[in-house]
Design an enzyme around this catalytic site. Sequence first.
Site, PDB file in Angstrom:
ATOM      1  N   GLY A  31       7.320 -30.071 -33.999  1.00 33.44           N
ATOM      2  CA  GLY A  31       5.865 -30.217 -34.042  1.00 33.44           C
ATOM      3  C   GLY A  31       5.415 -31.654 -34.242  1.00 33.44           C
ATOM      4  O   GLY A  31       6.192 -32.580 -34.031  1.00 33.44           O
ATOM      5  N   ALA A  32       4.138 -31.816 -34.667  1.00 32.47           N
ATOM      6  CA  ALA A  32       3.494 -33.133 -34.720  1.00 32.47           C
ATOM      7  C   ALA A  32       3.696 -33.802 -33.357  1.00 32.47           C
ATOM      8  O   ALA A  32       4.214 -34.912 -33.245  1.00 32.47           O
ATOM      9  CB  ALA A  32       4.061 -33.985 -35.853  1.00 32.47           C
ATOM     10  N   LEU A  33       3.301 -33.072 -32.349  1.00 35.51           N
ATOM     11  CA  LEU A  33       3.675 -33.425 -30.979  1.00 35.51           C
ATOM     12  C   LEU A  33       2.953 -34.668 -30.468  1.00 35.51           C
ATOM     13  O   LEU A  33       1.829 -34.970 -30.866  1.00 35.51           O
ATOM     14  CB  LEU A  33       3.386 -32.236 -30.046  1.00 35.51           C
ATOM     15  CG  LEU A  33       4.101 -30.935 -30.390  1.00 35.51           C
ATOM     16  CD1 LEU A  33       3.792 -29.863 -29.358  1.00 35.51           C
ATOM     17  CD2 LEU A  33       5.611 -31.136 -30.498  1.00 35.51           C
ATOM     18  N   GLY A  36       5.887 -37.986 -26.037  1.00 35.60           N
ATOM     19  CA  GLY A  36       7.344 -37.874 -25.882  1.00 35.60           C
ATOM     20  C   GLY A  36       7.756 -36.415 -25.746  1.00 35.60           C
ATOM     21  O   GLY A  36       8.490 -36.032 -24.826  1.00 35.60           O
ATOM     22  N   HIS A  37       7.238 -35.588 -26.662  1.00 35.60           N
ATOM     23  CA  HIS A  37       7.555 -34.154 -26.593  1.00 35.60           C
ATOM     24  C   HIS A  37       7.003 -33.556 -25.287  1.00 35.60           C
ATOM     25  O   HIS A  37       7.661 -32.746 -24.636  1.00 35.60           O
ATOM     26  CB  HIS A  37       6.899 -33.399 -27.756  1.00 35.60           C
ATOM     27  CG  HIS A  37       7.367 -33.825 -29.109  1.00 35.60           C
ATOM     28  ND1 HIS A  37       6.572 -34.510 -29.988  1.00 35.60           N
ATOM     29  CD2 HIS A  37       8.558 -33.649 -29.735  1.00 35.60           C
ATOM     30  CE1 HIS A  37       7.244 -34.729 -31.103  1.00 35.60           C
ATOM     31  NE2 HIS A  37       8.446 -34.231 -30.980  1.00 35.60           N
ATOM     32  N   GLY A 149      15.344 -35.291 -25.781  1.00 32.74           N
ATOM     33  CA  GLY A 149      14.939 -36.672 -25.551  1.00 32.74           C
ATOM     34  C   GLY A 149      16.047 -37.675 -25.830  1.00 32.74           C
ATOM     35  O   GLY A 149      16.832 -37.505 -26.771  1.00 32.74           O
ATOM     36  N   SER A 187       7.083 -41.434 -31.981  1.00 33.79           N
ATOM     37  CA  SER A 187       7.734 -40.594 -32.986  1.00 33.79           C
ATOM     38  C   SER A 187       6.658 -40.035 -33.909  1.00 33.79           C
ATOM     39  O   SER A 187       5.659 -40.709 -34.183  1.00 33.79           O
ATOM     40  CB  SER A 187       8.718 -41.441 -33.795  1.00 33.79           C
ATOM     41  OG  SER A 187       9.032 -40.776 -34.992  1.00 33.79           O
ATOM     42  N   ARG A 189       6.835 -39.831 -36.895  1.00 31.46           N
ATOM     43  CA  ARG A 189       6.779 -40.650 -38.102  1.00 31.46           C
ATOM     44  C   ARG A 189       5.872 -41.869 -37.949  1.00 31.46           C
ATOM     45  O   ARG A 189       5.434 -42.443 -38.949  1.00 31.46           O
ATOM     46  CB  ARG A 189       8.173 -41.160 -38.472  1.00 31.46           C
ATOM     47  CG  ARG A 189       9.058 -40.062 -38.999  1.00 31.46           C
ATOM     48  CD  ARG A 189      10.506 -40.462 -38.863  1.00 31.46           C
ATOM     49  NE  ARG A 189      11.341 -39.277 -38.976  1.00 31.46           N
ATOM     50  CZ  ARG A 189      12.155 -39.027 -39.987  1.00 31.46           C
ATOM     51  NH1 ARG A 189      12.275 -39.879 -40.948  1.00 31.46           N
ATOM     52  NH2 ARG A 189      12.853 -37.924 -40.016  1.00 31.46           N
TER      53      ARG A 189
HETATM   54  P1  AMP Z   1      11.526 -33.650 -32.848  1.00 35.67           P
HETATM   55  O1  AMP Z   1      10.253 -32.891 -32.880  1.00 35.67           O
HETATM   56  O2  AMP Z   1      11.415 -35.024 -33.410  1.00 35.67           O
HETATM   57  O3  AMP Z   1      12.695 -32.867 -33.376  1.00 35.67           O
HETATM   58  O4  AMP Z   1      11.870 -33.889 -31.312  1.00 35.67           O
HETATM   59  C1  AMP Z   1      11.963 -32.826 -30.411  1.00 35.67           C
HETATM   60  C2  AMP Z   1      12.486 -33.324 -29.102  1.00 35.67           C
HETATM   61  O5  AMP Z   1      11.599 -34.318 -28.573  1.00 35.67           O
HETATM   62  C3  AMP Z   1      13.864 -34.007 -29.228  1.00 35.67           C
HETATM   63  O6  AMP Z   1      14.654 -33.643 -28.099  1.00 35.67           O
HETATM   64  C4  AMP Z   1      13.508 -35.471 -29.195  1.00 35.67           C
HETATM   65  O7  AMP Z   1      14.559 -36.301 -28.735  1.00 35.67           O
HETATM   66  C5  AMP Z   1      12.333 -35.470 -28.232  1.00 35.67           C
HETATM   67  N1  AMP Z   1      11.514 -36.677 -28.422  1.00 35.67           N
HETATM   68  C6  AMP Z   1      10.980 -37.121 -29.577  1.00 35.67           C
HETATM   69  N2  AMP Z   1      10.351 -38.305 -29.378  1.00 35.67           N
HETATM   70  C7  AMP Z   1      10.521 -38.609 -28.067  1.00 35.67           C
HETATM   71  C8  AMP Z   1      10.114 -39.704 -27.244  1.00 35.67           C
HETATM   72  N3  AMP Z   1       9.426 -40.731 -27.729  1.00 35.67           N
HETATM   73  N4  AMP Z   1      10.465 -39.683 -25.931  1.00 35.67           N
HETATM   74  C9  AMP Z   1      11.183 -38.648 -25.430  1.00 35.67           C
HETATM   75  N5  AMP Z   1      11.586 -37.585 -26.153  1.00 35.67           N
HETATM   76  C10 AMP Z   1      11.269 -37.567 -27.448  1.00 35.67           C
END
Ligand code: AMP
Length: 286
Positions: A31-33, A36-37, A149, A187, A189
């Site tokens: 979440g916190a999309l 990138g997501h 990602g 991100s 974060r």
């Molecule tokens: P997370 O929510 O951080 O666990 O990320 C979920 C998915 O989104 C993971 O496969 C990450 O690698 C991908 N992801 C997160 N940030 C990015 C980004 N800036 N570009 C591409 N994919 C991303």
Amino acid sequence: MIVIKNKIHLQKYLQNRRKEGNSIGFAPTMGALHEGHLSLIDQANTSCDISVCSIFVNPTQFNNKKDLEKYPRTESEDLQLLHKAECDLVFLPDVDTIYPPGETAETEFDFGHLDKVMEGAFRPGHFAGVANVVKRLLDIVMPDSLFMGQKDFQQFTIIASMLDLLKSKIDLILCPTVRSETGLALSSRNRRLSATGLETASIIFQTLEYTRMNIKNTEIEKLKDEALKTLKQAGFTPEYFEIVDGFDLMPVTNYKNSGYIVACTASWLEDIRLIDNMILKQARKT
Ligand code: AMP
């Protein structure tokens, strides 16, 4: 877009879609999309008939409790973004769905060297948590393709290894890192950084770019030292800046010795841990 919380409902729904001949593309998230997501959903929509996104903040992959508590939760915004991105199905399981009470069995994977270095060295238990939650989600969703990602390059490598160990037929797709205009990898974060912090954070990308441009004609040890020095001077507290083989994550000491080279870093800024990486030689076939 359909939103499902219940595992049985989700499985029934997907079973019917599968029977109709639809392929399923899956992107697990916490979440916190951001864009990138959403790029993962775009790729799932392009390559598969049905795109599924899960939102689950997985407690077992946080080695730091405070980090888990501080993790942003923005469900209604996330759903709006997924709707706009034309995601077909969102899975919102609760903790008991993924970790049924009383059921403690975790699958133990032997990732060899892969989970001992970089993120693995600084976040003990992190990858065991990631591998387990991804396995549990895959067992529920049973996708044809899994979209992850490049932003989390080591995670991608570990999931590739897990799928090999499981002899899984799921197609794992590496999706390029989406960055802001300044180069900062998007991100969840980043939203905790101040305006100045956001500006400074782009130095990670600049350092990776500098490394990429100079790797052919500079000693690798020297490049790593320079990168760490640049990050420290800019106000970061770097944990590591490594140049590794993209398949086995072993340190690369000579440009000619590997066909697939990736620079990976984790650095703290304003009490926030930022990770990034860049492929320095030849893209991985996905
Ligand atoms: P997370 O929510 O951080 O666990 O990320 C979920 C998915 O989104 C993971 O496969 C990450 O690698 C991908 N992801 C997160 N940030 C990015 C980004 N800036 N570009 C591409 N994919 C991303």
